[in-house]
Design a protein around this motif. Structure first.
Motif, PDB file in Angstrom:
ATOM      1  N   LYS A   4       0.840  -1.204   0.000  1.00 47.65           N
ATOM      2  CA  LYS A   4       0.000   0.000   0.000  1.00 47.65           C
ATOM      3  C   LYS A   4       0.876   1.255   0.000  1.00 47.65           C
ATOM      4  O   LYS A   4       0.603   2.211  -0.719  1.00 47.65           O
ATOM      5  CB  LYS A   4      -0.921  -0.026   1.218  1.00 47.65           C
ATOM      6  N   GLN A   5       1.956   1.241   0.799  1.00 46.99           N
ATOM      7  CA  GLN A   5       2.885   2.375   0.874  1.00 46.99           C
ATOM      8  C   GLN A   5       3.573   2.589  -0.465  1.00 46.99           C
ATOM      9  O   GLN A   5       3.719   3.711  -0.924  1.00 46.99           O
ATOM     10  CB  GLN A   5       3.923   2.137   1.980  1.00 46.99           C
ATOM     11  N   LYS A   6       4.012   1.489  -1.108  1.00 48.01           N
ATOM     12  CA  LYS A   6       4.690   1.596  -2.393  1.00 48.01           C
ATOM     13  C   LYS A   6       3.759   2.203  -3.442  1.00 48.01           C
ATOM     14  O   LYS A   6       4.164   3.058  -4.218  1.00 48.01           O
ATOM     15  CB  LYS A   6       5.185   0.232  -2.859  1.00 48.01           C
ATOM     16  N   SER A   7       2.513   1.767  -3.467  1.00 54.02           N
ATOM     17  CA  SER A   7       1.592   2.306  -4.466  1.00 54.02           C
ATOM     18  C   SER A   7       1.260   3.770  -4.171  1.00 54.02           C
ATOM     19  O   SER A   7       1.069   4.556  -5.094  1.00 54.02           O
ATOM     20  CB  SER A   7       0.315   1.464  -4.550  1.00 54.02           C
ATOM     21  N   ALA A   8       1.235   4.148  -2.892  1.00 47.19           N
ATOM     22  CA  ALA A   8       0.986   5.548  -2.538  1.00 47.19           C
ATOM     23  C   ALA A   8       2.148   6.424  -3.007  1.00 47.19           C
ATOM     24  O   ALA A   8       1.930   7.517  -3.539  1.00 47.19           O
ATOM     25  CB  ALA A   8       0.789   5.685  -1.033  1.00 47.19           C
ATOM     26  N   ASN A   9       3.384   5.941  -2.825  1.00 45.44           N
ATOM     27  CA  ASN A   9       4.551   6.700  -3.288  1.00 45.44           C
ATOM     28  C   ASN A   9       4.558   6.819  -4.802  1.00 45.44           C
ATOM     29  O   ASN A   9       4.866   7.880  -5.345  1.00 45.44           O
ATOM     30  CB  ASN A   9       5.844   6.041  -2.806  1.00 45.44           C
ATOM     31  N   LYS A  12       2.100   9.460  -5.807  1.00 46.22           N
ATOM     32  CA  LYS A  12       2.622  10.807  -5.542  1.00 46.22           C
ATOM     33  C   LYS A  12       3.604  11.226  -6.633  1.00 46.22           C
ATOM     34  O   LYS A  12       3.569  12.356  -7.108  1.00 46.22           O
ATOM     35  CB  LYS A  12       3.328  10.857  -4.183  1.00 46.22           C
ATOM     36  N   GLN A  13       4.486  10.297  -7.019  1.00 42.72           N
ATOM     37  CA  GLN A  13       5.455  10.594  -8.071  1.00 42.72           C
ATOM     38  C   GLN A  13       4.752  10.855  -9.400  1.00 42.72           C
ATOM     39  O   GLN A  13       5.123  11.763 -10.136  1.00 42.72           O
ATOM     40  CB  GLN A  13       6.442   9.439  -8.230  1.00 42.72           C
ATOM     41  N   ARG A  14       3.733  10.069  -9.707  1.00 39.50           N
ATOM     42  CA  ARG A  14       2.979  10.256 -10.947  1.00 39.50           C
ATOM     43  C   ARG A  14       2.307  11.624 -10.968  1.00 39.50           C
ATOM     44  O   ARG A  14       2.372  12.344 -11.956  1.00 39.50           O
ATOM     45  CB  ARG A  14       1.930   9.149 -11.108  1.00 39.50           C
ATOM     46  N   ARG A  15       1.691  12.011  -9.845  1.00 38.90           N
ATOM     47  CA  ARG A  15       1.038  13.324  -9.773  1.00 38.90           C
ATOM     48  C   ARG A  15       2.054  14.453  -9.905  1.00 38.90           C
ATOM     49  O   ARG A  15       1.803  15.456 -10.569  1.00 38.90           O
ATOM     50  CB  ARG A  15       0.255  13.466  -8.465  1.00 38.90           C
ATOM     51  N   TYR A  16       3.222  14.295  -9.264  1.00 38.42           N
ATOM     52  CA  TYR A  16       4.270  15.309  -9.361  1.00 38.42           C
ATOM     53  C   TYR A  16       4.721  15.475 -10.817  1.00 38.42           C
ATOM     54  O   TYR A  16       4.825  16.586 -11.324  1.00 38.42           O
ATOM     55  CB  TYR A  16       5.467  14.936  -8.478  1.00 38.42           C
ATOM     56  N   ARG A  17       5.008  14.353 -11.506  1.00 33.26           N
ATOM     57  CA  ARG A  17       5.430  14.415 -12.906  1.00 33.26           C
ATOM     58  C   ARG A  17       4.351  15.058 -13.778  1.00 33.26           C
ATOM     59  O   ARG A  17       4.653  15.840 -14.671  1.00 33.26           O
ATOM     60  CB  ARG A  17       5.787  13.017 -13.416  1.00 33.26           C
ATOM     61  N   GLN A  18       3.092  14.750 -13.487  1.00 35.80           N
ATOM     62  CA  GLN A  18       1.995  15.324 -14.262  1.00 35.80           C
ATOM     63  C   GLN A  18       1.927  16.844 -14.061  1.00 35.80           C
ATOM     64  O   GLN A  18       1.741  17.597 -15.004  1.00 35.80           O
ATOM     65  CB  GLN A  18       0.666  14.669 -13.875  1.00 35.80           C
TER      66      GLN A  18
END
Length: 83
Positions: A4-9, A12-18
């Motif tokens: 769950k933690q890995k998918s949350a990170n 977050k990275q996907r949203r940041y890149r977007q």
């Protein structure tokens, strides 16, 4: 829990890149030589620029030198100073 933690990170990275894409920023990366890394460290130390500022300003300065016909001069300076 760990999955769950890995998918949350990852999310977050996907949203940041977007967000960066929406701002018109482009992700650039590559490998640099030891000499280039030494120059990079000198620039960071003297200017206190972030990684992004160093890359952005280096590209802008190089482009300005290119437009003014000064690339050869820059390359000669680097060779003369063992950089």
């Amino acid at each position: 829990m760990e999955k769950k933690q890995k998918s949350a990170n990852a999310e977050k990275q996907r949203r940041y890149r977007q967000r960066q894409k929406e701002l018109g920023h482009k992700h650039v990366r590559g490998y640099v030589s030891k000499e280039a890394m030494s120059c990079y460290d000198d620039i960071r130390e003297k200017t206190k620029w972030t990684d992004n500022e160093v890359l952005s300003n280096a590209l802008r300065i190089t482009y300005a030198a290119y437009k003014c016909g000064q690339i050869k001069l820059l390359n000669e300076w680097l060779k003369d100073h063992n950089r």
